[in-house]
Design an enzyme around this catalytic site. Structure first.
Site, PDB file in Angstrom:
ATOM      1  N   LYS A 262     -37.440  -1.361  29.842  1.00 33.07           N
ATOM      2  CA  LYS A 262     -36.906  -1.975  31.069  1.00 33.07           C
ATOM      3  C   LYS A 262     -37.697  -3.238  31.419  1.00 33.07           C
ATOM      4  O   LYS A 262     -38.924  -3.262  31.288  1.00 33.07           O
ATOM      5  CB  LYS A 262     -37.011  -0.948  32.196  1.00 33.07           C
ATOM      6  CG  LYS A 262     -36.341  -1.322  33.507  1.00 33.07           C
ATOM      7  CD  LYS A 262     -36.447  -0.147  34.493  1.00 33.07           C
ATOM      8  CE  LYS A 262     -35.789  -0.421  35.826  1.00 33.07           C
ATOM      9  NZ  LYS A 262     -35.877   0.723  36.758  1.00 33.07           N
TER      10      LYS A 262
ATOM     11  N   SER B 238     -31.391   1.950  38.910  1.00 34.44           N
ATOM     12  CA  SER B 238     -31.580   0.577  38.513  1.00 34.44           C
ATOM     13  C   SER B 238     -31.771   0.375  37.013  1.00 34.44           C
ATOM     14  O   SER B 238     -31.508  -0.724  36.512  1.00 34.44           O
ATOM     15  CB  SER B 238     -32.802   0.019  39.253  1.00 34.44           C
ATOM     16  OG  SER B 238     -33.994   0.657  38.827  1.00 34.44           O
TER      17      SER B 238
ATOM     18  N   SER C 289     -33.782   6.101  39.588  1.00 38.22           N
ATOM     19  CA  SER C 289     -33.360   5.037  38.667  1.00 38.22           C
ATOM     20  C   SER C 289     -33.386   5.373  37.185  1.00 38.22           C
ATOM     21  O   SER C 289     -32.901   4.594  36.373  1.00 38.22           O
ATOM     22  CB  SER C 289     -34.207   3.790  38.880  1.00 38.22           C
ATOM     23  OG  SER C 289     -33.684   3.083  39.967  1.00 38.22           O
TER      24      SER C 289
HETATM   25  N1  GLN Z   1     -31.303   3.500  43.907  1.00 36.93           N
HETATM   26  C1  GLN Z   1     -32.576   3.647  44.519  1.00 36.93           C
HETATM   27  C2  GLN Z   1     -32.954   2.389  45.262  1.00 36.93           C
HETATM   28  O1  GLN Z   1     -32.211   1.474  45.226  1.00 36.93           O
HETATM   29  C3  GLN Z   1     -33.613   4.016  43.522  1.00 36.93           C
HETATM   30  C4  GLN Z   1     -34.186   2.878  42.800  1.00 36.93           C
HETATM   31  C5  GLN Z   1     -35.191   3.270  41.791  1.00 36.93           C
HETATM   32  O2  GLN Z   1     -35.386   4.440  41.482  1.00 36.93           O
HETATM   33  N2  GLN Z   1     -35.875   2.271  41.277  1.00 36.93           N
HETATM   34  O3  GLN Z   1     -33.972   2.327  45.873  1.00 36.93           O
END
Ligand code: GLN
Length: 490
Positions: A79, A154, A178
């Site tokens: 990532k 994400s 994410s």
């Molecule tokens: N969807 C969640 C957020 O937007 C989790 C993001 C993540 O785990 N990086 O905060």
């Protein structure tokens, strides 16, 4: 079967028995990326020359009879919020569009030292905020099972790189879901380890008390090998744990007979969960019973406050972590300004996208003197209640089962409201608040996509998650990811 269709463990076995070389494996994945990434959009950048160099080095070691690590010579994607020395790390933000890493993240250092072949950096929501990669400055990663849908977020690019057979393993980060949510959307496995299990050094911080690096793969054995490769104490991360690491591969194939699986019924029956997803979760529970697991109904009412607590604590931490991107120390600097004040404001206004700005504003608000007690402090209290609720539950069960997400992947053109997109994380954020490990496992088919379940275990018991998931996947059967993405001819 093409090389790129195989799992990392299969490839590693073939490499050891000298049936194939790492160069052949690496070239197979590079060709696959070249053929498919225009349609799926998993990668922000690739590093094929470096990948080939590593593959050659591993092949030479094998030829000389040297002992190699379990994942030596195996390709992987990473990532793009995890730093690689001398290479771009953008966090999918305009702010860091041209940022070049000055050191390797600890996980990258570990992978490199084990001869793992890093193919490139995958797409994400800007600074890992989102559920779809739609907040990425660069592009939206498509769902390989249905290109009209999102891959999730994400870590969407990491997940799509696995389901589109561009890499057998990917490294992502999980602050509130994410890893698990995109894994669910793409029909693959995603594991978020215990907070502190894997070093966060070199991971661009979102919510420092919630962030954890983890992995995606097509089966449990690959996840176990990846965890073996990346976990362990690191002096460069003050929150890194000294708890001894297990050989996670030893849990693969173990029986789950007599294991106690707690099911949080209020989550399975939550009105946000759509019927097909609910049916798939219930079927998976029945299958675990067939495997000899004991199902225990759990009441965990505290978990229903998790989303509120998360969307206070996470923006608070994010607003503080993102303060460093000021156009001086890091990041985009506006070209025209009169005063230094204006330079900060313009640089940050131009460099950050809408969602990042929203979180900075919310974060500063809940931390401000007038509202700190009313919001931030209350959220911290809720976090303790949630932790306690898990601690009580683990007195009577080994793992806790819930859905991973309420529904399958949504369409790319669908514009969810802010609240609706936050609600996608209702089942995943509790584990981050408590620092616990969690896994998302694909279940039965829902159209072209898959349902999923989430399992959460007590701290440092990732082995239990891998045990259940390997037993379950044997019963479910191997998932074949389509060569023609989402039915498209690419
Ligand atoms: N969807 C969640 C957020 O937007 C989790 C993001 C993540 O785990 N990086 O905060």
């Amino acid at each position: 079967m093409k090389l790129y269709q195989k799992t990392a463990s299969e490839l590693a076995r073939m490499l050891r028995s000298k049936e194939i070389s790492s160069i052949e494996i690496t070239e197979s994945f590079i060709e696959r990326i070249e053929k498919t990434d225009g349609a799926v959009g998993s990668f922000i950048s690739t590093r094929f020359d470096e990948a080939i160099k590593t593959a050659k080095m591993v092949d030479e070691k094998i030829a000389q009879g040297e002992v190699i690590s379990a994942l030596s010579g195996i390709p992987i994607s990473v990532k793009d919020n995890i730093i690689l020395k001398g290479e771009k790390t953008t966090a999918a933000s305009k702010m860091l569009e041209n940022y070049v890493g000055v050191y390797d993240a600890t996980v990258v250092e570990k992978l490199k030292s084990q001869g793992v072949v890093i193919l490139g950096k995958t797409n994400l929501d800007e600074f890992a905020m989102g559920v779809s990669t739609k907040t990425s400055y660069f592009k939206t990663s498509k769902n390989p099972l249905d290109l009209s849908r999102v891959a999730g977020g994400s870590s969407g690019g990491s997940a799509s790189s696995i389901a589109s057979l561009q890499a057998p393993i990917s490294i992502g980060s999980d602050t509130g879901g994410s890893i698990r949510q995109p894994a669910s959307y793409c029909g693959i496995l995603g594991l978020k380890p215990t907070y502190g299990r894997v070093s966060r050094y070199g991971l661009m911080a979102l919510g420092s008390s919630l962030d954890q690096i983890g992995a995606f793969a097509k089966n449990s054995e690959d996840l176990a090998l990846t965890l073996n490769a990346i976990c362990g104490h690191d002096v460069k991360d003050a929150t890194s744990s000294k708890t001894p690491t297990n050989d996670f591969a030893s849990f693969i194939g173990e029986s789950v007979k007599g294991m106690k699986v707690g099911v949080v019924s209020s989550m399975v029956n939550d009105p946000h969960v759509n019927d097909a997803m609910k049916a798939s979760v219930i079927e998976a529970i029945e299958n675990l019973k067939l495997l000899g697991a004991e199902i225990i109904e759990l009441e965990m009412p505290a978990l229903k406050y998790a989303i509120e607590a998360y969307y206070i604590i996470q923006p608070a931490e994010a607003s503080s972590n993102l303060a460093r991107y000021d156009g001086i120390r890091y990041g985009h600097r506006a070209e025209q300004f009169d005063t230094i004040q204006q330079m900060y404001v313009k640089s940050r206004s131009e460099g950050f996208g809408k969602e990042v700005k929203r979180r900075i504003m919310v974060g500063n608000y809940v931390l401000s003197a007038g509202f700190y007690d009313a919001y931030y402090k209350k959220a911290l209290k809720l976090r303790e209640v949630i932790k306690e609720s898990y601690a009580n539950a683990f007195k009577s069960v080994d793992v806790i089962l819930t859905p991973t997400v309420p529904n399958v992947a949504f369409k790319c053109e669908e514009n969810l409201s802010v609240v609706d997109s936050y609600l996608i994380d209702i089942f995943t954020v509790p584990a981050n608040l408590a620092g616990l490990p969690g896994i998302s496992i694909p279940t039965g088919k829902i159209g072209n996509l898959y349902g999923s379940i989430q399992l959460v275990s007590n701290n440092f018991e990732e082995g239990k998650l891998l045990k259940v998931s390997s037993a379950y996947e044997k019963l479910r059967g191997v998932i074949h990811y389509p060569e023609n993405l989402g039915g498209a001819n690419v």
